[in-house]
Design an enzyme around this catalytic site. Structure first.
Site, PDB file in Angstrom:
ATOM      1  N   CYS A 113       0.970  -1.026  -0.031  1.00  0.00           N
ATOM      2  CA  CYS A 113      -0.160   0.014   0.205  1.00  0.00           C
ATOM      3  C   CYS A 113       1.006   0.975  -0.031  1.00  0.00           C
ATOM      4  O   CYS A 113       2.083   1.215   0.658  1.00  0.00           O
ATOM      5  CB  CYS A 113      -0.765   0.021   1.292  1.00  0.00           C
ATOM      6  SG  CYS A 113      -2.139   1.193   1.314  1.00  0.00           S
ATOM      7  N   CYS A 117      -0.037   4.912   6.208  1.00  0.00           N
ATOM      8  CA  CYS A 117      -0.557   5.275   7.646  1.00  0.00           C
ATOM      9  C   CYS A 117       0.600   4.802   8.491  1.00  0.00           C
ATOM     10  O   CYS A 117       1.020   3.714   8.246  1.00  0.00           O
ATOM     11  CB  CYS A 117      -2.065   4.609   7.949  1.00  0.00           C
ATOM     12  SG  CYS A 117      -3.168   5.161   6.378  1.00  0.00           S
ATOM     13  N   CYS A 337      -4.145  -5.866   9.292  1.00  0.00           N
ATOM     14  CA  CYS A 337      -3.966  -5.886   7.701  1.00  0.00           C
ATOM     15  C   CYS A 337      -2.492  -5.822   7.763  1.00  0.00           C
ATOM     16  O   CYS A 337      -1.498  -5.283   8.230  1.00  0.00           O
ATOM     17  CB  CYS A 337      -4.293  -4.502   7.269  1.00  0.00           C
ATOM     18  SG  CYS A 337      -5.816  -3.837   7.985  1.00  0.00           S
TER      19      CYS A 337
HETATM   20  N1  SAH Z   1      -6.866   1.274   2.862  1.00  0.00           N
HETATM   21  C1  SAH Z   1      -8.258   1.248   3.680  1.00  0.00           C
HETATM   22  C2  SAH Z   1      -8.279  -0.448   4.251  1.00  0.00           C
HETATM   23  C3  SAH Z   1      -7.571  -0.710   5.251  1.00  0.00           C
HETATM   24  S1  SAH Z   1      -7.782  -1.839   6.449  1.00  0.00           S
HETATM   25  C4  SAH Z   1      -8.524   2.091   4.706  1.00  0.00           C
HETATM   26  O1  SAH Z   1      -7.602   2.866   5.017  1.00  0.00           O
HETATM   27  O2  SAH Z   1      -9.545   2.145   4.843  1.00  0.00           O
HETATM   28  C5  SAH Z   1      -9.259  -1.506   7.466  1.00  0.00           C
HETATM   29  C6  SAH Z   1      -8.874  -0.582   8.602  1.00  0.00           C
HETATM   30  O3  SAH Z   1      -8.001  -1.232   9.459  1.00  0.00           O
HETATM   31  C7  SAH Z   1      -8.589   0.799   8.325  1.00  0.00           C
HETATM   32  O4  SAH Z   1      -9.333   1.623   9.110  1.00  0.00           O
HETATM   33  C8  SAH Z   1      -7.169   0.644   8.880  1.00  0.00           C
HETATM   34  O5  SAH Z   1      -6.867   1.873   8.976  1.00  0.00           O
HETATM   35  C9  SAH Z   1      -7.252  -0.079  10.105  1.00  0.00           C
HETATM   36  N2  SAH Z   1      -6.030  -0.784  10.636  1.00  0.00           N
HETATM   37  C10 SAH Z   1      -4.791  -0.891   9.913  1.00  0.00           C
HETATM   38  N3  SAH Z   1      -3.934  -1.396  10.710  1.00  0.00           N
HETATM   39  C11 SAH Z   1      -4.453  -1.796  11.950  1.00  0.00           C
HETATM   40  C12 SAH Z   1      -3.977  -2.005  13.064  1.00  0.00           C
HETATM   41  N4  SAH Z   1      -2.855  -2.771  13.368  1.00  0.00           N
HETATM   42  N5  SAH Z   1      -4.971  -2.344  14.097  1.00  0.00           N
HETATM   43  C13 SAH Z   1      -6.283  -1.808  13.892  1.00  0.00           C
HETATM   44  N6  SAH Z   1      -6.743  -1.115  12.938  1.00  0.00           N
HETATM   45  C14 SAH Z   1      -5.765  -1.265  11.911  1.00  0.00           C
END
Ligand code: SAH
Length: 349
Positions: A113, A117, A337
């Site tokens: 990706c 983030c 993820c």
């Molecule tokens: N790119 C998309 C999908 C990401 S996965 C998005 O940003 O929405 C779905 C969710 O899980 C997103 O809200 C993401 O920010 C969150 N996420 C990512 N890593 C995480 C973690 N370690 N713990 C909890 N949520 C997480």
């Protein structure tokens, strides 16, 4: 010439192909049935097709275009995580999650990706490439097979694995259309959720498609300063713009939005921030899904205490905002993820 990926063809494309070979019209139904009802993984298993047709199909198309590399079962048996291997060796994650009596599939839309983030494992190695329609369909085939084996239906699908679905817009839209085809997976749009970090032009574009799917928007912070720190995409599409696009989405589709909010201890989990979030959301028809951070090895972020989660939840609830806390499924199999994929990549180097 590259072979066609059978999983990437929708019903009309398959019918056109078979018709151009002089096959009778019912052949497309037969093949589609084998692929999406019987969920077979080899053209050889399409036993009601003449052998010459099977050979022709095998000569020009690949099936399967994805293999299972690893499979992990959570100790509570409520989550099964797959690490798939694509033809070019890319590792792709998909997770099967049990909800009451049925399963939900969590699929990846990209290998890696590029959204960056700060708390997310998917983004650690950057974006490698978009997944094809066939690679998304393939994940769903394997997860549906597994659900059947475990004795329950797969009824819903979330694009919340690795990747930003709206950064792979065309393939994701084709994929969503394909999985809702009545003679294929026949999933209902109402049971499909697409999660985005907030790509405003693509949210607008999706709104214009007027599909009755659920759009989940990852907010994760109530102010621009904090959101930019956690999610670099906020620099390009700050909260004010994002919220306007969300309003437009609700207006055009008539669907309530979901806002996701990952709770990170002492970063965005205070009751004051919950009030700020309530202000930001205002009266927009939505539902807030609080996701307690799923710890990523090596990350400086920490999961919030149960008390802080409860307080945050209570503030939103008293402010009249529909809110739930995501059940933590499959933590022992690194269901967050990108974690499994990231570990597999690290082992290779
Ligand atoms: N790119 C998309 C999908 C990401 S996965 C998005 O940003 O929405 C779905 C969710 O899980 C997103 O809200 C993401 O920010 C969150 N996420 C990512 N890593 C995480 C973690 N370690 N713990 C909890 N949520 C997480």
């Amino acid at each position: 010439m590259d072979k066609l990926d059978l999983w990437s063809l929708n019903y009309n494309e398959l019918a056109e192909l078979l018709c151009s070979w002089g096959e009778p019209a019912y052949r497309a139904d037969q093949v589609y049935d084998w692929l999406y009802r019987s969920l077979i993984l080899s053209v050889d298993d399409m036993t009601n097709l003449p052998i010459r047709l099977r050979q022709r199909l095998m000569g020009m198309a690949t099936l399967p275009s994805l293999d299972v590399g690893q499979k992990h079962y959570s100790s509570d048996a409520n989550a099964v995580k797959f690490l798939f291997l694509a033809a070019d060796g890319q590792a792709i994650e998909g997770v099967l999650l049990k909800y009451r009596r049925w399963f939900s599939a969590c699929l990846s839309s990209q290998a890696g990706c590029r959204m960056g983030c700060a708390f997310c494992a998917s983004t650690l190695g950057g974006l490698v490439r978009n997944l094809s329609v066939g690679e998304m369909v393939g994940q769903l085939i394997y997860l549906t097979r597994e659900a059947k084996r475990l004795g329950a239906d797969l009824r819903s699908l979330v694009l919340m694995g690795s990747g930003e679905p709206l950064d792979n817009y065309e393939n994701v839209l084709r994929f969503l259309t394909q999985v809702t085809e009545p003679n294929g997976f026949d999933l209902s749009y109402r049971r499909l959720t697409l999660s985005t970090c907030g790509l405003v032009p693509e949210i607008r574009r999706l709104a214009r498609e007027r599909l009755p799917l659920t759009l989940a928007v990852s907010l994760h912070a109530p102010t621009d300063d904090l959101r930019t720190e956690l999610m670099p995409v906020n620099r390009i599409y700050p909260l004010a713009e994002l919220m306007i696009a969300c309003c437009q989405y609700v207006e055009l589709t008539g669907r309530r939005l979901t806002f996701e909010y990952v709770l990170l201890a002492r970063v965005n989990d205070s009751p004051y921030q919950a009030h700020q979030l309530a202000e930001l959301i205002g009266t927009l028809p939505c539902h807030v899904n609080i996701i307690p951070f799923n710890p990523v090895p090596g990350s400086s972020f920490k999961a919030p205490t149960p008390d802080r989660v409860r307080l945050f939840y209570q503030v939103l609830q008293t402010r009249g905002i529909p809110v739930t806390v995501r059940r933590e499924l499959g933590q022992d199999i690194e269901a967050a993820c990108g974690q499994l994929r990231h570990r597999a990549l690290k082992k290779r180097t």
